[in-house]
Structure formats: structure tokens, C-alpha cells
Design a protein around this motif. Structure first.
Motif, PDB file in Angstrom:
ATOM      1  N   ARG A 222       0.813  -1.218   0.000  1.00 21.15           N
ATOM      2  CA  ARG A 222       0.000   0.000   0.000  1.00 21.15           C
ATOM      3  C   ARG A 222       0.846   1.267   0.000  1.00 21.15           C
ATOM      4  O   ARG A 222       0.365   2.330  -0.413  1.00 21.15           O
ATOM      5  CB  ARG A 222      -0.945  -0.033   1.205  1.00 21.15           C
ATOM      6  CG  ARG A 222      -1.999  -1.121   1.088  1.00 21.15           C
ATOM      7  CD  ARG A 222      -2.884  -1.224   2.300  1.00 21.15           C
ATOM      8  NE  ARG A 222      -3.814  -2.343   2.153  1.00 21.15           N
ATOM      9  CZ  ARG A 222      -4.662  -2.736   3.078  1.00 21.15           C
ATOM     10  NH1 ARG A 222      -4.710  -2.116   4.245  1.00 21.15           N
ATOM     11  NH2 ARG A 222      -5.460  -3.762   2.858  1.00 21.15           N
ATOM     12  N   LEU A 223       2.077   1.147   0.464  1.00 18.50           N
ATOM     13  CA  LEU A 223       2.972   2.298   0.457  1.00 18.50           C
ATOM     14  C   LEU A 223       3.809   2.367  -0.817  1.00 18.50           C
ATOM     15  O   LEU A 223       4.651   3.258  -0.958  1.00 18.50           O
ATOM     16  CB  LEU A 223       3.897   2.250   1.677  1.00 18.50           C
ATOM     17  CG  LEU A 223       3.231   2.539   3.021  1.00 18.50           C
ATOM     18  CD1 LEU A 223       4.176   2.226   4.173  1.00 18.50           C
ATOM     19  CD2 LEU A 223       2.768   4.001   3.089  1.00 18.50           C
ATOM     20  N   GLY A 224       3.582   1.441  -1.739  1.00 17.13           N
ATOM     21  CA  GLY A 224       4.247   1.496  -3.028  1.00 17.13           C
ATOM     22  C   GLY A 224       5.549   0.732  -3.125  1.00 17.13           C
ATOM     23  O   GLY A 224       6.301   0.906  -4.089  1.00 17.13           O
ATOM     24  N   PHE A 225       5.816  -0.168  -2.163  1.00 14.72           N
ATOM     25  CA  PHE A 225       7.044  -0.956  -2.204  1.00 14.72           C
ATOM     26  C   PHE A 225       6.777  -2.305  -2.858  1.00 14.72           C
ATOM     27  O   PHE A 225       5.716  -2.899  -2.677  1.00 14.72           O
ATOM     28  CB  PHE A 225       7.596  -1.172  -0.788  1.00 14.72           C
ATOM     29  CG  PHE A 225       7.992   0.103  -0.093  1.00 14.72           C
ATOM     30  CD1 PHE A 225       9.104   0.812  -0.506  1.00 14.72           C
ATOM     31  CD2 PHE A 225       7.240   0.599   0.963  1.00 14.72           C
ATOM     32  CE1 PHE A 225       9.472   1.993   0.127  1.00 14.72           C
ATOM     33  CE2 PHE A 225       7.589   1.782   1.595  1.00 14.72           C
ATOM     34  CZ  PHE A 225       8.712   2.478   1.176  1.00 14.72           C
ATOM     35  N   GLN A 226       7.770  -2.812  -3.588  1.00 13.46           N
ATOM     36  CA  GLN A 226       7.598  -4.077  -4.288  1.00 13.46           C
ATOM     37  C   GLN A 226       8.253  -5.250  -3.561  1.00 13.46           C
ATOM     38  O   GLN A 226       7.991  -6.413  -3.877  1.00 13.46           O
ATOM     39  CB  GLN A 226       8.181  -3.982  -5.701  1.00 13.46           C
ATOM     40  CG  GLN A 226       9.685  -3.738  -5.744  1.00 13.46           C
ATOM     41  CD  GLN A 226      10.222  -3.719  -7.157  1.00 13.46           C
ATOM     42  OE1 GLN A 226       9.628  -4.299  -8.059  1.00 13.46           O
ATOM     43  NE2 GLN A 226      11.354  -3.057  -7.357  1.00 13.46           N
ATOM     44  N   TYR A 318      16.825  -1.045   1.934  1.00 11.51           N
ATOM     45  CA  TYR A 318      16.580   0.326   2.382  1.00 11.51           C
ATOM     46  C   TYR A 318      16.029   1.063   1.170  1.00 11.51           C
ATOM     47  O   TYR A 318      16.762   1.339   0.213  1.00 11.51           O
ATOM     48  CB  TYR A 318      17.862   0.990   2.885  1.00 11.51           C
ATOM     49  CG  TYR A 318      18.564   0.186   3.965  1.00 11.51           C
ATOM     50  CD1 TYR A 318      17.984   0.034   5.222  1.00 11.51           C
ATOM     51  CD2 TYR A 318      19.786  -0.431   3.719  1.00 11.51           C
ATOM     52  CE1 TYR A 318      18.613  -0.713   6.216  1.00 11.51           C
ATOM     53  CE2 TYR A 318      20.420  -1.175   4.706  1.00 11.51           C
ATOM     54  CZ  TYR A 318      19.830  -1.315   5.952  1.00 11.51           C
ATOM     55  OH  TYR A 318      20.453  -2.057   6.924  1.00 11.51           O
ATOM     56  N   ALA A 319      14.736   1.356   1.194  1.00  8.89           N
ATOM     57  CA  ALA A 319      14.079   1.890  -0.006  1.00  8.89           C
ATOM     58  C   ALA A 319      13.192   3.080   0.341  1.00  8.89           C
ATOM     59  O   ALA A 319      12.576   3.128   1.412  1.00  8.89           O
ATOM     60  CB  ALA A 319      13.246   0.799  -0.679  1.00  8.89           C
ATOM     61  N   ARG A 320      13.138   4.015  -0.603  1.00  8.31           N
ATOM     62  CA  ARG A 320      12.191   5.134  -0.536  1.00  8.31           C
ATOM     63  C   ARG A 320      11.049   4.838  -1.494  1.00  8.31           C
ATOM     64  O   ARG A 320      11.274   4.376  -2.617  1.00  8.31           O
ATOM     65  CB  ARG A 320      12.868   6.444  -0.921  1.00  8.31           C
ATOM     66  CG  ARG A 320      13.984   6.896   0.021  1.00  8.31           C
ATOM     67  CD  ARG A 320      14.494   8.289  -0.419  1.00  8.31           C
ATOM     68  NE  ARG A 320      15.469   8.825   0.520  1.00  8.31           N
ATOM     69  CZ  ARG A 320      16.776   8.780   0.351  1.00  8.31           C
ATOM     70  NH1 ARG A 320      17.275   8.197  -0.739  1.00  8.31           N
ATOM     71  NH2 ARG A 320      17.598   9.305   1.245  1.00  8.31           N
ATOM     72  N   SER A 321       9.836   5.115  -1.079  1.00  6.93           N
ATOM     73  CA  SER A 321       8.691   4.862  -1.949  1.00  6.93           C
ATOM     74  C   SER A 321       8.722   5.785  -3.160  1.00  6.93           C
ATOM     75  O   SER A 321       8.945   6.995  -3.029  1.00  6.93           O
ATOM     76  CB  SER A 321       7.386   5.071  -1.173  1.00  6.93           C
ATOM     77  OG  SER A 321       6.272   4.949  -2.046  1.00  6.93           O
ATOM     78  N   ALA A 327       7.775   7.948   2.636  1.00  8.47           N
ATOM     79  CA  ALA A 327       7.644   6.574   3.124  1.00  8.47           C
ATOM     80  C   ALA A 327       8.936   5.820   2.846  1.00  8.47           C
ATOM     81  O   ALA A 327       9.495   5.900   1.742  1.00  8.47           O
ATOM     82  CB  ALA A 327       6.468   5.868   2.464  1.00  8.47           C
ATOM     83  N   TYR A 328       9.406   5.063   3.841  1.00  8.69           N
ATOM     84  CA  TYR A 328      10.670   4.343   3.747  1.00  8.69           C
ATOM     85  C   TYR A 328      10.470   2.902   4.204  1.00  8.69           C
ATOM     86  O   TYR A 328       9.708   2.641   5.149  1.00  8.69           O
ATOM     87  CB  TYR A 328      11.749   5.003   4.623  1.00  8.69           C
ATOM     88  CG  TYR A 328      11.867   6.489   4.405  1.00  8.69           C
ATOM     89  CD1 TYR A 328      12.793   7.010   3.506  1.00  8.69           C
ATOM     90  CD2 TYR A 328      11.033   7.374   5.079  1.00  8.69           C
ATOM     91  CE1 TYR A 328      12.899   8.375   3.293  1.00  8.69           C
ATOM     92  CE2 TYR A 328      11.122   8.740   4.876  1.00  8.69           C
ATOM     93  CZ  TYR A 328      12.051   9.242   3.986  1.00  8.69           C
ATOM     94  OH  TYR A 328      12.144  10.597   3.771  1.00  8.69           O
TER      95      TYR A 328
END
Length: 373
Positions: A222-226, A318-321, A327-328
Motif C-alpha cells: 500500500r505504500l508502493g514498495f515491491q 533500504y528503499a524510498r517509496s 515513506a521508507y
């Protein structure tokens, strides 16, 4: 949308989430940690407590360097957490062994460590010790051990005491921990993020760090992470306390500061089943007795299974949306070892300061071409 109560909300109150919160608080942010329910899968309550460099990143140089820096940072980090919490972490970094009972496995691991040393140069050293040489220095080691590797950089802490200390450190720095705050939904936009809790309450923040381990799957999407993490079961035996100290620390046999032994090191893909299994328990006991035959009559007092958090390639993320700025995603399976990084320089990356570390090698875009992601 609910009233904002913090600059940054960290979803996940385990070792990773709490360490991240400490780093953000030290950087001057107002931080709230939303911790889930006691019945949620919790790697932090079942880990081995190792601060370990051997083998970490042997096939991936960025992970080797990250682990090396974190291991080197542990004395300073432990001092900080102990000062804030008043809890003794029992950090011991006097070196650790990897014991082997199969020649092929011994050779393969030694080759991995040579590759790791090429990555790290003078920041990593190890010894390869044949079984007979090992027994000359440690006569109690069993004849079934064909060899071992040793690194003076490895060590361990008391894992449950660490979790307690991190919670107290967050509070001492002015952070808020909301217990039994299971997040069921999250929405966000330019005005910030709103979190729906299972209790019916809502919570708001300008930014969000998702560090909920195995509980992150739905929220990550939902926060856009895969990235899709998976569970890996490890099982442990806990023995009665010994009056004498073991002459070594290994990745599969460690003695806690209270005197009992933890025996572990298993890996199994069993979904979300964290129960212990008799055949695995027997194998753990046999391994311990093979390494140290004097443990033959030692009584086992507890046993349990716990779930590790694994990314598709086993390395941290460690990812940024890309769809919801602010969102991280932070996820890894070496939360104890990497705690000094999570409680320090990672905050600079989240705050996007000029001295932020370059974490491009850990972005989730490396999974783009992998169906496992």
C-alpha cells in the motif's frame, strides 16, 4: 485524517524498528513507534544475539562493508544504549568460531571468507584451523570436527536484554512507543500519513518508516514498495546453566552471560509455522555433542522455533517509496548485528542530509527483474 503526533512514525517495535527510532530521535526528530501485538511474528524475541561478520556479504560487497562498519560500531553503540537505559547488554566481541563436521562445507566456507576478505581488505581477518590443530589448543573439541574458522571481530550480546534496553532508550530520548498498535491500513499523500489501528484508533505523521519485518507485507504494497519478505524458521535449544564458562563462542553454540547455552543454526522454509520439530531438535543436540562431547549429559530446559525475516536475496533493503514521498522501507535479517548502523547513519539517509550514506546498492530496484521479489 488524524491529528499528527510525530514527525516520523516507525511501524515495528522490534530490534530494527527501535534502533531506527533511536537514530531518528538522536537526529532531532519527534518519533512514535507503533508496536504490534504479542502474538505477531517477532524475530526479535527469538534471535541468537550474535554480532557477526564471518560470511556476511561474502557474495555481495556492499553488504560486507555495511556489516563491517556495524560490527566496528558496536562498542560505542552499546555504551550509548547502556547509558540511556541502565541495562547491561553483556557485549562480548572477543572472537567467534564456525565449526564444521564436513570437509566440503569447511572448504566452501573458507573460500567464502577469502572472497569477503578481498572485499574488506584490512577491515577483516580470519583464521582457518584444521581439526587436529584446533584440538591442540582446545582439547575438549570432539574428533568429529574437521576444522573451524575464527574471526577476532565476532561476538554477541544478550538479545532479550537488548530489546528491553532499546525500548528504554527510545523513551529516554523522548520517543513514544504505542503497544498493541497493530496497523491495519495506511494512507498517505502530500499532507502526511494516516494509520488505522486494529483498535479503531488513528495515528498521523509527516513521514513513515516501515520496519515491521514479516508484518510489513500488506502495508509495503500500500505504500508502493515491491519487496516481498518471506519467513525462514530457525530452531533453538536452551540448556541448564553451567558453572564454568565455555572456552569459545560459535555461531551455533553460545553461552549467555547467565550461564545457559543456546544451541541453534537451523534454516527451514516452513511458512509462518514457528513450532519446534523433534528431528531438528535431535540434530541440534547431536551437533552440540559432536563439537563438545562434554555436553552429553547437559539438560535441555527449553526449545522453540522463531521466524527470520528474509528478503528475496537475503540482503537488507533500504528503499524510498516511488509513489508516496516520505515513506521508507527498512528490512533485514541481521537486526542485532546492524543495530549501530540503524541507530546512527541510517537517520541521515532518511532525513536526506548532505552526509547521508549512499544506500543505492540496497534499494529494492535490484529485484525489478526477479520474479522472487
Amino acid at each position: 485524517m488524524s491529528t499528527k503526533t510525530s514527525d516520523i512514525t516507525v511501524i515495528g517495535g522490534g530490534v530494527v524498528g527501535l534502533s531506527v527510532a533511536i537514530g531518528l530521535l538522536r537526529a532531532g526528530n519527534r518519533v512514535t513507534v507503533l508496536d504490534g501485538a504479542d502474538g505477531d511474528p517477532r524475530a526479535s524475541q527469538g534471535n541468537f544475539g550474535l554480532v557477526w561478520l564471518q560470511g556476511k556479504g561474502a557474495s555481495y560487497a556492499p553488504y560486507a562493508h555495511l556489516t563491517s562498519e556495524a560490527v566496528s560500531g558496536w562498542p560505542e553503540f552499546a555504551s550509548l544504549i547502556e547509558d540511556l537505559s541502565g541495562v547491561n547488554l553483556s557485549l562480548d566481541q572477543s572472537g567467534g568460531y564456525e565449526f564444521f563436521t564436513e570437509e566440503a562445507e569447511f572448504r566452501d566456507f573458507a573460500a567464502d571468507l577469502k572472497q569477503q576478505q578481498q572485499f574488506l581488505g584490512n577491515h577483516f581477518s580470519f583464521e582457518t584451523i584444521q581439526g587436529d590443530d584446533l584440538r591442540r589448543s582446545h582439547p575438549q573439541i570432539g574428533a568429529g570436527v574437521v576444522g573451524a574458522t575464527f574471526s577476532a571481530l565476532d561476538g554477541h550480546v544478550n538479545p532479550l536484554r537488548l530489546l528491553k534496553a532499546l525500548k528504554q532508550a527510545v523513551a529516554a530520548l523522548g520517543g513514544e512507543i504505542v503497544n498493541d498498535a497493530h496497523v491495519t491500513d495506511v494512507s498517505g499523500g502530500s499532507s502526511g500519513f494516516d494509520f488505522s489501528l486494529r483498535s479503531g484508533a488513528h495515528h498521523g505523521a509527516d513521514r513513515v518508516v516501515l520496519a515491521a519485518g514479516l508484518g510489513a507485507a500488506t502495508l509495503a504494497e500500500r505504500l508502493g514498495f515491491q519487496t516481498r519478505v518471506r519467513p525462514q524458521r530457525g530452531e533453538l535449544l536452551i540448556t541448564e546453566k553451567l558453572s564454568e564458562r565455555l572456552p569459545f563462542l560459535s555461531s551455533t553454540i553460545r553461552q549467555t552471560d547467565e550461564g545457559g547455552l543456546q544451541i541453534g543454526g537451523t534454516k527451514a522454509d516452513a511458512g509462518y509455522d514457528d513450532s519446534e520439530t523433534l528431528d531438528v531438535m535431535a540434530g541440534l543436540a547431536q551437533h552440540a555433542v559432536t563439537v563438545l562431547p562434554t555436553l552429553h549429559d547437559l539438560r535441555v530446559v527449553r526449545a522453540w522455533g522463531a521466524l527470520r525475516v528474509m528478503s528475496p536475496d537475503g540482503h537488507p533493503v533500504y528503499a524510498r517509496s516511488s509513489t508516496l514521498p516520505g515513506a521508507y522501507l527498512v528490512t533485514c535479517h541481521s537486526g542485532v548485528t546492524l543495530a549501530p548502523f540503524h541507530g546512527g547513519a541510517l537517520a541521515q539517509w532518511i532525513d536526506d542530509t548532505t552526509d547521508a550514506p549512499n544506500l543505492g546498492a540496497f534499494d529494492e530496484d535490484r529485484f525489478t527483474l526477479s520474479p522472487a521479489a
